[in-house]
Write a protein that holds these residues in place. Structure first.
Motif, PDB file in Angstrom:
ATOM      1  N   LEU A   1      40.639-130.724 127.068  1.00 52.86           N
ATOM      2  CA  LEU A   1      40.455-130.248 125.697  1.00 52.86           C
ATOM      3  C   LEU A   1      41.527-129.231 125.305  1.00 52.86           C
ATOM      4  N   SER A   2      41.823-129.208 124.011  1.00 51.74           N
ATOM      5  CA  SER A   2      42.754-128.206 123.481  1.00 51.74           C
ATOM      6  C   SER A   2      42.008-126.891 123.298  1.00 51.74           C
ATOM      7  N   ILE A   3      42.738-125.844 122.992  1.00 54.80           N
ATOM      8  CA  ILE A   3      42.125-124.525 122.803  1.00 54.80           C
ATOM      9  C   ILE A   3      41.125-124.531 121.652  1.00 54.80           C
ATOM     10  N   PHE A   4      41.428-125.291 120.601  1.00 57.06           N
ATOM     11  CA  PHE A   4      40.524-125.346 119.452  1.00 57.06           C
ATOM     12  C   PHE A   4      39.230-126.064 119.812  1.00 57.06           C
ATOM     13  N   GLU A   5      39.340-127.155 120.564  1.00 59.20           N
ATOM     14  CA  GLU A   5      38.148-127.869 120.998  1.00 59.20           C
ATOM     15  C   GLU A   5      37.346-127.041 121.997  1.00 59.20           C
ATOM     16  N   LEU A   6      38.039-126.307 122.857  1.00 59.49           N
ATOM     17  CA  LEU A   6      37.339-125.444 123.809  1.00 59.49           C
ATOM     18  C   LEU A   6      36.517-124.379 123.098  1.00 59.49           C
ATOM     19  N   LYS A   7      37.075-123.827 122.029  1.00 56.22           N
ATOM     20  CA  LYS A   7      36.333-122.808 121.282  1.00 56.22           C
ATOM     21  C   LYS A   7      35.090-123.403 120.625  1.00 56.22           C
ATOM     22  N   LYS A   8      35.200-124.622 120.127  1.00 59.83           N
ATOM     23  CA  LYS A   8      34.032-125.292 119.540  1.00 59.83           C
ATOM     24  C   LYS A   8      32.966-125.539 120.604  1.00 59.83           C
ATOM     25  N   TRP A   9      33.401-126.007 121.757  1.00 60.65           N
ATOM     26  CA  TRP A   9      32.454-126.258 122.850  1.00 60.65           C
ATOM     27  C   TRP A   9      31.809-124.965 123.313  1.00 60.65           C
ATOM     28  N   ARG A  10      32.594-123.887 123.342  1.00 62.08           N
ATOM     29  CA  ARG A  10      32.057-122.591 123.760  1.00 62.08           C
ATOM     30  C   ARG A  10      30.929-122.170 122.834  1.00 62.08           C
ATOM     31  N   GLU A  11      31.173-122.275 121.518  1.00 62.42           N
ATOM     32  CA  GLU A  11      30.130-121.917 120.548  1.00 62.42           C
ATOM     33  C   GLU A  11      28.909-122.820 120.701  1.00 62.42           C
ATOM     34  N   SER A  12      29.154-124.077 120.974  1.00 62.33           N
ATOM     35  CA  SER A  12      28.052-125.013 121.147  1.00 62.33           C
ATOM     36  C   SER A  12      27.196-124.649 122.363  1.00 62.33           C
ATOM     37  N   TYR A  13      27.857-124.289 123.451  1.00 59.38           N
ATOM     38  CA  TYR A  13      27.101-123.951 124.658  1.00 59.38           C
ATOM     39  C   TYR A  13      26.461-122.567 124.577  1.00 59.38           C
ATOM     40  N   ILE A  14      27.017-121.677 123.805  1.00 59.64           N
ATOM     41  CA  ILE A  14      26.334-120.398 123.564  1.00 59.64           C
ATOM     42  C   ILE A  14      25.013-120.673 122.856  1.00 59.64           C
ATOM     43  N   TYR A  15      25.070-121.521 121.835  1.00 66.71           N
ATOM     44  CA  TYR A  15      23.846-121.886 121.108  1.00 66.71           C
ATOM     45  C   TYR A  15      22.879-122.639 122.019  1.00 66.71           C
ATOM     46  N   LYS A  16      23.425-123.566 122.805  1.00 67.23           N
ATOM     47  CA  LYS A  16      22.586-124.368 123.694  1.00 67.23           C
ATOM     48  C   LYS A  16      21.889-123.481 124.732  1.00 67.23           C
ATOM     49  N   ASN A  17      22.564-122.439 125.210  1.00 68.61           N
ATOM     50  CA  ASN A  17      21.950-121.532 126.176  1.00 68.61           C
ATOM     51  C   ASN A  17      20.852-120.696 125.542  1.00 68.61           C
ATOM     52  N   ARG A  18      20.949-120.476 124.250  1.00 63.41           N
ATOM     53  CA  ARG A  18      19.866-119.755 123.567  1.00 63.41           C
ATOM     54  C   ARG A  18      18.661-120.641 123.334  1.00 63.41           C
ATOM     55  N   THR A  19      18.918-121.900 122.967  1.00 58.50           N
ATOM     56  CA  THR A  19      17.817-122.797 122.617  1.00 58.50           C
ATOM     57  C   THR A  19      17.260-123.554 123.817  1.00 58.50           C
ATOM     58  N   GLN A  20      18.137-123.910 124.772  1.00 54.00           N
ATOM     59  CA  GLN A  20      17.712-124.653 125.958  1.00 54.00           C
ATOM     60  C   GLN A  20      18.293-123.990 127.206  1.00 54.00           C
ATOM     61  N   PRO A  21      17.799-122.821 127.561  1.00 54.20           N
ATOM     62  CA  PRO A  21      18.391-122.128 128.709  1.00 54.20           C
ATOM     63  C   PRO A  21      18.173-122.907 130.001  1.00 54.20           C
ATOM     64  N   SER A  22      19.273-123.097 130.715  1.00 54.73           N
ATOM     65  CA  SER A  22      19.202-123.730 132.030  1.00 54.73           C
ATOM     66  C   SER A  22      20.393-123.238 132.845  1.00 54.73           C
ATOM     67  N   VAL A  23      20.265-123.356 134.131  1.00 58.77           N
ATOM     68  CA  VAL A  23      21.335-122.926 135.027  1.00 58.77           C
ATOM     69  C   VAL A  23      22.579-123.774 134.781  1.00 58.77           C
ATOM     70  N   GLN A  24      22.358-125.058 134.570  1.00 57.75           N
ATOM     71  CA  GLN A  24      23.486-125.957 134.369  1.00 57.75           C
ATOM     72  C   GLN A  24      24.257-125.631 133.075  1.00 57.75           C
ATOM     73  N   ASN A  25      23.549-125.338 132.003  1.00 59.36           N
ATOM     74  CA  ASN A  25      24.215-124.970 130.748  1.00 59.36           C
ATOM     75  C   ASN A  25      25.001-123.670 130.910  1.00 59.36           C
ATOM     76  N   LYS A  26      24.460-122.742 131.671  1.00 55.65           N
ATOM     77  CA  LYS A  26      25.176-121.488 131.921  1.00 55.65           C
ATOM     78  C   LYS A  26      26.440-121.735 132.734  1.00 55.65           C
ATOM     79  N   GLN A  27      26.363-122.621 133.722  1.00 58.13           N
ATOM     80  CA  GLN A  27      27.536-122.945 134.532  1.00 58.13           C
ATOM     81  C   GLN A  27      28.619-123.602 133.685  1.00 58.13           C
ATOM     82  N   ILE A  28      28.218-124.494 132.799  1.00 59.75           N
ATOM     83  CA  ILE A  28      29.182-125.171 131.928  1.00 59.75           C
ATOM     84  C   ILE A  28      29.829-124.167 130.989  1.00 59.75           C
TER      85      ILE A  28
END
Length: 92
Positions: A53-80
Motif C-alpha cells: 500500500l501507498s502512504i495514502f492508503e496506509l493512512k486510510k487503513w489506519r483510520e479504519s482499524y482505529i475505528y474497528k478496534n473501538r467497535t470490534q476490539p480483538s487482539v488480531q485487530n490490534k496487531q494489524i
C-alpha cells in the motif's frame, strides 16, 4: 446548449462513480476478510498486501482499524493496527 451541458455533467459523474467503485472493490474484499478471525497464513497474506500500500492508503487503513478496534476490539485487530502504524513509519 443546456442539453449538451447536462450530457457532459452526466458523463463526468458516471466516470467518477465508476472509478470510485472500482477502487472500493479492491479494499472492500480485504476488509471483509479481516472481519472474522484470520488464520496465520491469511494474516501473513494481509500483511503482504499492507506492504504494497501507498502512504495514502496506509493512512486510510489506519483510520479504519482505529475505528474497528473501538467497535470490534480483538487482539488480531490490534496487531494489524500496530503493523500498519509500523509500516507508515517505514514508508515515510
Amino acid at each position: 446548449m443546456r442539453l449538451l451541458l447536462l450530457a457532459a455533467i452526466a458523463s463526468v459523474i458516471g466516470a467518477t462513480t465508476t472509478y470510485a467503485h472500482t477502487t472500493d472493490v479492491r479494499t472492500q474484499s480485504v476488509y471483509q476478510a479481516t472481519s472474522d478471525s484470520l488464520s496465520s497464513d491469511s494474516l501473513q497474506k494481509l500483511y503482504q498486501q499492507i506492504d504494497l500500500l501507498s502512504i495514502f492508503e496506509l493512512k486510510k487503513w489506519r483510520e479504519s482499524y482505529i475505528y474497528k478496534n473501538r467497535t470490534q476490539p480483538s487482539v488480531q485487530n490490534k496487531q494489524i493496527l500496530i503493523y500498519i502504524e509500523e509500516r507508515i513509519k517505514v514508508v515515510k
